[in-house]
Design a protein around this motif. Sequence first.
Motif, PDB file in Angstrom:
ATOM      1  N   ALA A 211    -102.020 -28.046 -23.098  1.00 20.45           N
ATOM      2  CA  ALA A 211    -100.948 -27.458 -22.299  1.00 20.45           C
ATOM      3  C   ALA A 211    -101.366 -27.332 -20.836  1.00 20.45           C
ATOM      4  CB  ALA A 211    -100.567 -26.089 -22.861  1.00 20.45           C
ATOM      5  N   LEU A 212    -102.613 -26.981 -20.602  1.00 23.02           N
ATOM      6  CA  LEU A 212    -103.127 -26.893 -19.230  1.00 23.02           C
ATOM      7  C   LEU A 212    -103.116 -28.267 -18.574  1.00 23.02           C
ATOM      8  CD1 LEU A 212    -104.546 -25.379 -16.905  1.00 23.02           C
ATOM      9  CD2 LEU A 212    -106.719 -25.830 -18.077  1.00 23.02           C
ATOM     10  N   ARG A 213    -103.533 -29.289 -19.315  1.00 27.55           N
ATOM     11  CA  ARG A 213    -103.513 -30.642 -18.767  1.00 27.55           C
ATOM     12  C   ARG A 213    -102.099 -31.035 -18.350  1.00 27.55           C
ATOM     13  NH1 ARG A 213    -106.599 -31.899 -23.455  1.00 27.55           N
ATOM     14  NH2 ARG A 213    -104.975 -33.299 -24.251  1.00 27.55           N
ATOM     15  N   THR A 214    -101.145 -30.752 -19.196  1.00 27.67           N
ATOM     16  CA  THR A 214     -99.754 -31.116 -18.904  1.00 27.67           C
ATOM     17  C   THR A 214     -99.237 -30.364 -17.683  1.00 27.67           C
ATOM     18  OG1 THR A 214     -99.330 -31.592 -21.236  1.00 27.67           O
ATOM     19  CG2 THR A 214     -97.413 -31.157 -19.840  1.00 27.67           C
ATOM     20  N   ARG A 215     -99.548 -29.085 -17.603  1.00 31.12           N
ATOM     21  CA  ARG A 215     -99.063 -28.280 -16.478  1.00 31.12           C
ATOM     22  C   ARG A 215     -99.680 -28.743 -15.160  1.00 31.12           C
ATOM     23  NH1 ARG A 215    -101.139 -23.863 -14.140  1.00 31.12           N
ATOM     24  NH2 ARG A 215    -102.598 -23.394 -15.840  1.00 31.12           N
ATOM     25  N   LEU A 216    -100.995 -28.958 -15.158  1.00 26.31           N
ATOM     26  CA  LEU A 216    -101.659 -29.403 -13.936  1.00 26.31           C
ATOM     27  C   LEU A 216    -101.155 -30.775 -13.496  1.00 26.31           C
ATOM     28  CD1 LEU A 216    -105.379 -28.379 -14.614  1.00 26.31           C
ATOM     29  CD2 LEU A 216    -103.760 -27.236 -13.099  1.00 26.31           C
ATOM     30  N   SER A 217    -100.969 -31.668 -14.455  1.00 30.37           N
ATOM     31  CA  SER A 217    -100.539 -33.024 -14.137  1.00 30.37           C
ATOM     32  C   SER A 217     -99.159 -33.032 -13.485  1.00 30.37           C
ATOM     33  CB  SER A 217    -100.520 -33.882 -15.399  1.00 30.37           C
ATOM     34  OG  SER A 217    -101.813 -34.001 -15.946  1.00 30.37           O
ATOM     35  N   GLY A 218     -98.233 -32.284 -14.057  1.00 32.71           N
ATOM     36  CA  GLY A 218     -96.883 -32.234 -13.494  1.00 32.71           C
ATOM     37  C   GLY A 218     -96.862 -31.623 -12.107  1.00 32.71           C
ATOM     38  N   ALA A 219     -97.593 -30.531 -11.934  1.00 31.81           N
ATOM     39  CA  ALA A 219     -97.646 -29.878 -10.629  1.00 31.81           C
ATOM     40  C   ALA A 219     -98.330 -30.770  -9.596  1.00 31.81           C
ATOM     41  CB  ALA A 219     -98.372 -28.540 -10.749  1.00 31.81           C
ATOM     42  N   ALA A 220     -99.366 -31.484 -10.023  1.00 30.66           N
ATOM     43  CA  ALA A 220    -100.078 -32.371  -9.099  1.00 30.66           C
ATOM     44  C   ALA A 220     -99.171 -33.484  -8.595  1.00 30.66           C
ATOM     45  CB  ALA A 220    -101.315 -32.960  -9.787  1.00 30.66           C
ATOM     46  N   HIS A 221     -98.379 -34.064  -9.490  1.00 30.65           N
ATOM     47  CA  HIS A 221     -97.464 -35.127  -9.062  1.00 30.65           C
ATOM     48  C   HIS A 221     -96.438 -34.597  -8.072  1.00 30.65           C
ATOM     49  CE1 HIS A 221     -94.919 -38.654  -9.174  1.00 30.65           C
ATOM     50  NE2 HIS A 221     -93.894 -37.876  -9.440  1.00 30.65           N
ATOM     51  N   ARG A 222     -95.875 -33.453  -8.359  1.00 31.88           N
ATOM     52  CA  ARG A 222     -94.879 -32.885  -7.436  1.00 31.88           C
ATOM     53  C   ARG A 222     -95.498 -32.579  -6.078  1.00 31.88           C
ATOM     54  NH1 ARG A 222     -93.559 -30.399 -12.351  1.00 31.88           N
ATOM     55  NH2 ARG A 222     -94.728 -28.508 -11.814  1.00 31.88           N
ATOM     56  N   ARG A 223     -96.708 -32.071  -6.081  1.00 31.99           N
ATOM     57  CA  ARG A 223     -97.400 -31.784  -4.825  1.00 31.99           C
ATOM     58  C   ARG A 223     -97.713 -33.074  -4.069  1.00 31.99           C
ATOM     59  NH1 ARG A 223     -98.549 -28.775  -0.429  1.00 31.99           N
ATOM     60  NH2 ARG A 223    -100.778 -28.554  -0.025  1.00 31.99           N
ATOM     61  N   ALA A 224     -98.082 -34.126  -4.784  1.00 34.11           N
ATOM     62  CA  ALA A 224     -98.430 -35.402  -4.135  1.00 34.11           C
ATOM     63  C   ALA A 224     -97.245 -35.995  -3.391  1.00 34.11           C
ATOM     64  CB  ALA A 224     -98.952 -36.395  -5.173  1.00 34.11           C
ATOM     65  N   LEU A 225     -96.037 -35.687  -3.829  1.00 31.37           N
ATOM     66  CA  LEU A 225     -94.858 -36.216  -3.139  1.00 31.37           C
ATOM     67  C   LEU A 225     -94.772 -35.719  -1.695  1.00 31.37           C
ATOM     68  CD1 LEU A 225     -92.237 -35.964  -6.024  1.00 31.37           C
ATOM     69  CD2 LEU A 225     -93.406 -38.020  -5.185  1.00 31.37           C
ATOM     70  N   ASP A 226     -95.429 -34.597  -1.399  1.00 34.18           N
ATOM     71  CA  ASP A 226     -95.482 -34.117  -0.012  1.00 34.18           C
ATOM     72  C   ASP A 226     -96.293 -35.054   0.877  1.00 34.18           C
ATOM     73  OD1 ASP A 226     -94.001 -31.896  -0.668  1.00 34.18           O
ATOM     74  OD2 ASP A 226     -95.743 -30.579  -0.917  1.00 34.18           O
ATOM     75  N   PHE A 227     -97.125 -35.892   0.250  1.00 29.04           N
ATOM     76  CA  PHE A 227     -97.988 -36.808   0.987  1.00 29.04           C
ATOM     77  C   PHE A 227     -97.562 -38.267   0.793  1.00 29.04           C
ATOM     78  CE2 PHE A 227    -100.257 -32.962  -0.057  1.00 29.04           C
ATOM     79  CZ  PHE A 227    -100.894 -32.627   1.128  1.00 29.04           C
ATOM     80  N   ALA A 228     -96.369 -38.469   0.261  1.00 24.86           N
ATOM     81  CA  ALA A 228     -95.878 -39.827   0.013  1.00 24.86           C
ATOM     82  C   ALA A 228     -95.573 -40.523   1.334  1.00 24.86           C
ATOM     83  CB  ALA A 228     -94.630 -39.778  -0.856  1.00 24.86           C
TER      84      ALA A 228
END
Length: 207
Positions: free
Chosen positions: A173-190
């Motif tokens: 569950a932690l892996r899933t949560r971190l992964s989703g949040a990381a992708h959303r955060r990365a969009l700020d640097f797209a």
Amino acid sequence: AIGHGSDRWLIGAIPFWGPRILARAISIPMGVPVAPPSPPTNAFSRVAFVGRLEREKGLDVLARAMTLLPWLRVTIAGQGSLAAPAGARFLGAVPTHEVPRILAAHDGCVIPSRRDGAPRALLEAMMVGRPIVATEVGRIPEIARDGREALLVPPECPRALADALTQLREDAALRTRLSGAAHRRALDFAWPRIAALYRRIILDAAL
């Protein structure tokens, strides 16, 4: 000023004029291509390191952490003056466009740096939605916040690195949560967002 860390470099290079220049400077973060998040993996045992094989990148710290984790399988992509840790799969230098694919093919990404700015591999791993363990150095904590987009540990600490990797292995569950949040955060640097910053600066300068 292009990229995180440019301000600190400027102050160090020209201490007198650096702060005066920065007062009128705009810092543009590094950009990465937009990519969809990769599907989550069912297990966590294969992690990738992408970067230069130099002391500041902490490969020796990763090597010591590997001895504490017999289940861990590490892939190293990069080149430099140091050898890859014993037991790791070594790819050597890889083309930049291949890095997202390599990261997506693993269960996670590890960044054990002693010193760093804003490693591109961090943003690339975030964009493809891979859980990350990194050290709290340079601008890493500003990009990937501890417990939100990544697990951050002190540098020079193999045990802390091993414990964080084990935490990801044991908590899907932690892996899933971190992964989703990381992708959303990365969009700020797209790249589209970074290109818009460049466009705004150029248009403002023309007025």
